[in-house]
Design an enzyme around this catalytic site. Structure first.
Site, PDB file in Angstrom:
ATOM      1  CE  LYS A  37     -11.401 -15.881  56.546  1.00  0.00           C
ATOM      2  NZ  LYS A  37     -10.761 -16.228  55.268  1.00  0.00           N
ATOM      3  CE1 TYR A 269      -4.794  10.891  77.769  1.00  0.00           C
ATOM      4  CE2 TYR A 269      -5.605   9.153  76.336  1.00  0.00           C
ATOM      5  CZ  TYR A 269      -5.252   9.603  77.591  1.00  0.00           C
ATOM      6  OH  TYR A 269      -5.353   8.753  78.662  1.00  0.00           O
TER       7      TYR A 269
HETATM    8  C1  LIG Z   1     -11.695 -15.855  54.205  1.00  0.00           C
HETATM    9  C2  LIG Z   1     -11.849 -16.814  53.122  1.00  0.00           C
HETATM   10  C3  LIG Z   1     -13.091 -16.991  52.498  1.00  0.00           C
HETATM   11  C4  LIG Z   1     -14.276 -16.101  52.755  1.00  0.00           C
HETATM   12  O1  LIG Z   1     -14.173 -14.900  52.039  1.00  0.00           O
HETATM   13  P1  LIG Z   1     -15.359 -13.837  51.966  1.00  0.00           P
HETATM   14  O2  LIG Z   1     -14.886 -12.839  50.989  1.00  0.00           O
HETATM   15  O3  LIG Z   1     -15.480 -13.272  53.334  1.00  0.00           O
HETATM   16  O4  LIG Z   1     -16.588 -14.558  51.558  1.00  0.00           O
HETATM   17  C5  LIG Z   1     -13.207 -18.044  51.592  1.00  0.00           C
HETATM   18  N1  LIG Z   1     -12.150 -18.823  51.280  1.00  0.00           N
HETATM   19  C6  LIG Z   1     -10.930 -18.654  51.823  1.00  0.00           C
HETATM   20  C7  LIG Z   1      -9.812 -19.548  51.425  1.00  0.00           C
HETATM   21  C8  LIG Z   1     -10.732 -17.633  52.753  1.00  0.00           C
HETATM   22  O5  LIG Z   1      -9.512 -17.449  53.279  1.00  0.00           O
END
Ligand SMILES: *Cc1c(COP(=O)(O)O)cnc(C)c1O
Length: 377
Positions: A37, A269
């Protein structure tokens, strides 16, 4: 091939070695879901997916937009654990997503779709076991199970949950309460029509702390660790001897201009920096439009020739300035490293995160998806 002015270099060998090392660390029955993701935490969703496809069992995504893109490169099983709105469910099913569910009306809609499309959508029940976020509370599980088992056109694969507090602390009291609550809820499911339901609870940090001990999940969801980063400094200290992780990303750019400013000259800036001596500056062609944080203003370093150079003045939309007085012979088009290793020096995502009071996750994930990706062996 000429290289882009700025790009994200991702190392395929680092990705694969991180996965292989997790497989060795985890019990043999654990199937791996690579969490890609957030544009693979900024590393490039489809680039990463193609590179690791053969080494993982699932990909995990947040939503339908990501799924649409992913299906251009792979048919691999996908867990979508974020929210898919009712209007998008049919497309998600057609694209063979397995969906997190916690709402009976969504389950019914999926059941109807299953009947219509003559396939059984796979679902994973999200239990909110003291996370206080997405999912069904344990008090609602019995009623949920009773309705769910009447839906014959969906396949309930698993029940899953998510830890709330094992990254920022070494105190696992809350995590243990979560495990117990989750397991009680799973027992209710097992006693009410879902005898063989699988379970999964761990992201990277849970994989480190609990898998193979208190937990024996069928699926383990690895995000940050896949990218060679640790969920926290505390966990790095505790586990880096048992599991080797290699950072996957380098953020590379090339100097736009080098010149000398006299003493007493302001930079950028807001006049937030004034030279106190003759100062050689290099203009770096990256800024907050590329996902760098404006709080890096006068805060932190970048690398050239393996040497650290301080950021001076404001980080603007497309450029910022560094002091290269101490590095000889810097020229326009020389390679600069914003994140990653150069010679024997490294600027880590953690270092930048510390400077601006956030976590490594945010540093890589907010990098612009427009930055070109170069896959390195
Ligand atoms: C983002 C997420 C993960 C992954 O987490 P990490 O700490 O990056 O390994 C796993 N399970 C869910 C439900 C998540 O939202």
């Amino acid at each position: 091939m000429t290289k882009p002015l700025s790009y994200i270099e991702i190392s395929k060998s680092a990705l694969i070695s991180n996965l292989v090392n997790f497989r060795r660390f985890l019990p043999s029955q654990s199937r791996l879901a690579a969490v890609i993701k957030g544009n693979a935490y900024g590393h490039g969703q489809n680039e990463v997916a193609k590179a690791i496809e053969k080494h993982v069992d699932y990909f995990q995504l947040d939503g339908i937009e990501e799924l649409r893109q992913l299906r251009q490169v792979t048919k691999k099983p996908v867990l979508i654990l974020g929210y898919v709105q009712p209007a998008d469910l049919e497309e998600a099913v057609r694209l063979n997503a397995e969906l997190g569910i916690y709402d009976i009306s969504i389950a019914k809609k999926l059941n109807t779709l299953g009947k219509k499309l003559r396939k059984k959508p796979k679902v994973h029940i999200k239990i909110d076991a003291y996370l206080g976020r997405q999912g069904i509370l344990p008090t609602g599980i019995l009623k949920f199970a009773k309705i769910l088992r009447t839906l014959k056109h969906i396949e309930v694969v698993s029940a899953y949950s998510h830890f709330a507090n094992i990254e920022d602390t070494v105190d696992d009291t809350h995590a243990r309460k979560q495990i117990e609550t989750f397991e009680n809820a799973v027992e209710i499911l097992r006693a009410n029509g879902f005898e063989k339901i699988q379970t999964h609870m761990s992201a990277t940090s849970g994989a480190l702390v609990f898998e193979g001990r208190e937990l024996r999940s069928q699926i383990v969801r690895i995000g940050i660790g896949l990218y060679g980063l640790w969920p926290s400094e505390a966990l790095e200290k505790k586990y880096s001897k048992k599991l080797k992780l290699t950072p996957v990303m380098r953020l590379v750019t090339h100097v736009a201009q080098v010149k000398e400013l006299p003493p007493g000259h302001t930079v950028g800036y807001g006049l937030t920096f004034t030279t106190w001596r003759k100062t050689r500056i290099a203009v770096i062609p990256l800024g907050y439009s590329d996902g760098l944080d404006r709080r890096m203003t006068n805060n932190g370093n970048v690398l050239i020739q393996g040497k650290r150079c301080p950021i001076i003045g404001r980080v603007a939309m497309n450029m910022f300035v560094v002091d290269v007085t101490r590095v000889p012979n810097v020229r326009a088009n020389d390679e600069f490293i914003i994140i990653g290793k150069q010679k024997n020096e490294t600027i880590s995502a953690e270092e930048i995160a510390k400077n601006i009071d956030t976590i490594n996750y945010e540093i890589t994930t907010r990098l612009s998806p427009l930055l070109p990706k170069i896959l390195k062996k």
